[in-house]
Enzyme design. Structure first.
Site, PDB file in Angstrom:
ATOM      1  N   ARG A 194       0.697  -1.316  -0.104  1.00  0.00           N
ATOM      2  CA  ARG A 194       0.152  -0.089   0.191  1.00  0.00           C
ATOM      3  C   ARG A 194       0.981   1.098  -0.008  1.00  0.00           C
ATOM      4  O   ARG A 194       0.508   2.274  -0.412  1.00  0.00           O
ATOM      5  CB  ARG A 194      -1.004   0.141   1.108  1.00  0.00           C
ATOM      6  CG  ARG A 194      -2.180  -1.048   0.956  1.00  0.00           C
ATOM      7  CD  ARG A 194      -3.041  -0.923   2.233  1.00  0.00           C
ATOM      8  NE  ARG A 194      -4.342  -1.651   1.745  1.00  0.00           N
ATOM      9  CZ  ARG A 194      -5.263  -1.997   2.688  1.00  0.00           C
ATOM     10  NH1 ARG A 194      -4.739  -2.000   3.973  1.00  0.00           N
ATOM     11  NH2 ARG A 194      -6.325  -2.915   2.370  1.00  0.00           N
ATOM     12  N   LYS A 237     -16.388 -15.731   5.334  1.00  0.00           N
ATOM     13  CA  LYS A 237     -17.682 -15.723   5.676  1.00  0.00           C
ATOM     14  C   LYS A 237     -18.570 -15.553   4.541  1.00  0.00           C
ATOM     15  O   LYS A 237     -18.194 -14.434   3.681  1.00  0.00           O
ATOM     16  CB  LYS A 237     -18.072 -14.682   6.638  1.00  0.00           C
ATOM     17  CG  LYS A 237     -17.347 -15.032   8.079  1.00  0.00           C
ATOM     18  CD  LYS A 237     -17.960 -14.051   9.072  1.00  0.00           C
ATOM     19  CE  LYS A 237     -17.259 -14.323  10.541  1.00  0.00           C
ATOM     20  NZ  LYS A 237     -17.479 -13.310  11.378  1.00  0.00           N
ATOM     21  N   GLY A 243      -7.193  -6.595   0.003  1.00  0.00           N
ATOM     22  CA  GLY A 243      -7.329  -7.117   1.138  1.00  0.00           C
ATOM     23  C   GLY A 243      -6.528  -8.561   1.133  1.00  0.00           C
ATOM     24  O   GLY A 243      -5.391  -8.758   0.805  1.00  0.00           O
ATOM     25  N   GLY A 254     -12.566  -4.131   0.967  1.00  0.00           N
ATOM     26  CA  GLY A 254     -14.038  -3.694   1.269  1.00  0.00           C
ATOM     27  C   GLY A 254     -14.619  -2.739   0.259  1.00  0.00           C
ATOM     28  O   GLY A 254     -15.497  -2.690  -0.325  1.00  0.00           O
TER      29      GLY A 254
END
Length: 399
Positions: free
Chosen positions: A41, A206, A356, A380
Site C-alpha cells: 500500500r 464468511k 485485502g 472492502g
C-alpha cells in the site's frame, strides 16, 4: 463520472502550495517486531506523491493504521511507515507525532518546497470516524487547515464516511490521485460490459461478508467459483457433512436459495484438505467433499478442485478474484490459493485481484504481481463498488 484528477491540479501549478494527500498506509505490522510485513500500500501511493514532490509541492500525507479507539495507541503508530516511505521516495519524510496538534502544525509549517510530511494516525482522533457530523466536521476543519488543495489517493478507505475521506474534500479544492483514478477505471470495466466469459473467484471465511456482492454479480457473471471457509456453508446447504469446518448456520438457507437461482453458474469444491486442528503442524489429508469426517475441519481446497477451477479460468476473458481458497498463511494449506492464483496468471484474460487478503496472498506466496491485470488496494471498497453502492469518498470527489 466527473472527477478532477491529479493532472488537473498539476496543470494549475502546485509549487510552494501545501497539498494534503489522504493515503491508505494501513499496512500489516509484525506483532513481535513491529516491522512492516507488506509495503504494497505504501508503494501504491508513490506515483501520486512523486509527481507532487517533483512539481515542488509541500506534501502533507495523512492515513489511518489499524483500529485504535480514537486515542493514541503506540502499537498503531505510523512512525515505521514514515521511515519506509522515506526509503521509497529517496528523501526523508518529516513525521508529526500527533495528528492535528502542536507537532503537526510545526511539522507542516517547516516544510520546504518538494518535501513530505506524514501526520500521526488519523484514528488517534475520535473525530475521524465519528458518526456525529459536528465532531467529524470540527476534525475536518483542523485537517483542511494543513492544505491549499486535497488529493484522495486512499481507495482502500473511500467506502468510509470518515472526516479525512468525506468531509475534508468539501473544504478544499479536491482531486483524485493516480491510484484512486486507476481503481475506478478498472472496476468500471467489471461493472460495465466485461469481455466474456466473465469468471469471478470468491474465497475468504464468511458468506455473510460476500452475500451482497454474490447477489450483485450472479446475474452478470458466467461462472462463480467459491472456495475458502465460506464454501462449507454452501456445502452444508447441499446436505453434506462439513465436520468442524467454519460454518454460518444462519446462512445455510440463503446459500441453498443462491444455488437454486444460479442455474449452474456456481462451482463449489469437489475435494478439500481436512485437518485435526487449526494449526500449521496439524495432521491433514485430502478428502472428497462428501467424505469430510465429523471431527475434522477443512482448511483448503483440494487438487481436484484447483484443476476444475483452473479449467474454468482458462476459458475466461475477464476475471475478478477476492478471497483466498484456504489458510494460505500456513504452508500446509496454501496450495489451493497458490494454484488458483497461478491459473489466473496463465489465463488470456483481464484479471483483477480484489485487494485485502487476496493481494496479501499474491505477495506472501511470492507471485509476480505484474502477471495480474490489476491488484486493488481496497478489499472492502472494491466489493462495495461491484455491489453498486455509493462510496462516500468517491461521491465527495464528484461534488
Amino acid at each position: 463520472m466527473s472527477i478532477r484528477t491529479l493532472d488537473d491540479l498539476l496543470a494549475e501549478g502546485v509549487s510552494g502550495r501545501r497539498v494534503l494527500v489522504r493515503a491508505d498506509l494501513n499496512v500489516p505490522l509484525d506483532k513481535q517486531t513491529g516491522a512492516i510485513s507488506d509495503d504494497g500500500r505504501i508503494r501504491a501511493v508513490l506515483p501520486t506523491l512523486g509527481a507532487l514532490v517533483e512539481a515542488g509541492a509541500k506534501v502533507v500525507v495523512c492515513s489511518h493504521l489499524g483500529r485504535p479507539k480514537g486515542a493514541p495507541d503506540p502499537q498503531f503508530s505510523l512512525s515505521p511507515v514514515a521511515g519506509r516511505l522515506g526509503e521509497l521516495l529517496g528523501a526523508p519524510v518529516h513525521f508529526a507525532t500527533d495528528t492535528v496538534g502542536e507537532s503537526a502544525r510545526s511539522t507542516v509549517a517547516d516544510l520546504a518546497d518538494g518535501q513530505v510530511a506524514l501526520l500521526e494516525n488519523l484514528r488517534f482522533n475520535a473525530g475521524e470516524t465519528s458518526k456525529d457530523e459536528a465532531e467529524r466536521g470540527a476534525f475536518a476543519d483542523q485537517l483542511a487547515a494543513f492544505g491549499d488543495a486535497y488529493v484522495d489517493d486512499a481507495f482502500g478507505a473511500v467506502h468510509r464516511k470518515h472526516a479525512s475521506v468525506f468531509d475534508v474534500p468539501a473544504r478544499l479544492p479536491h482531486v483524485a490521485g493516480r491510484l484512486v483514478l486507476r481503481e475506478v477505471e478498472v472496476l468500471s470495466k467489471l461493472t460495465g460490459d466485461p469481455e466474456r466469459p466473465y469468471v469471478v473467484v470468491l474465497g475468504g471465511s464468511k458468506v455473510s461478508d460476500k452475500l451482497a456482492v454474490i447477489e450483485a454479480l450472479l446475474p452478470t457473471v458466467d461462472r462463480l467459483l467459491i472456495g475458502g471457509g465460506m464454501c462449507f456453508t454452501f456445502l452444508k446447504a447441499q446436505g453434506l457433512e462439513v465436520g468442524t469446518s467454519l460454518l454460518e448456520k444462519d446462512m445455510v438457507d440463503t446459500c441453498r436459495n443462491l444455488l437454486e437461482r444460479a442455474n449452474g453458474k456456481i462451482l463449489l469444491p469437489v475435494d478439500v484438505v481436512v485437518a485435526d486442528a487449526f494449526a500449521p503442524d496439524a495432521a491433514h489429508d485430502t478428502v472428497r467433499v462428501d467424505g469430510i469426517p465429523s471431527h475434522r475441519l477443512g482448511l483448503d481446497v483440494g487438487p481436484e478442485t484447483v484443476a476444475g477451477f483452473s479449467a474454468a479460468l482458462s476459458q475466461a476473458k475477464t476475471i475478478f478474484w477476492n478471497g483466498p481458497m484456504g489458510v494460505f498463511e500456513m504452508p500446509a494449506f496454501a496450495a489451493g490459493t497458490r494454484g488458483i492464483a497461478e491459473a489466473i496468471t496463465k489465463a488470456d484474460a483481464f484479471s483483477v485481484v480484489g485487494g485485502g487478503d487476496s493481494a496479501a496472498a499474491v505477495r506472501a506466496l511470492g507471485l509476480d504481481e505484474s502477471s495480474f491485470g490489476h491488484i486493488s488496494t481496497g478489499g472492502g471498497a472494491s466489493l462495495e463498488y461491484l455491489e453498486g453502492k455509493t462510496l462516500p469518498g468517491i461521491a465527495a470527489l464528484e461534488n
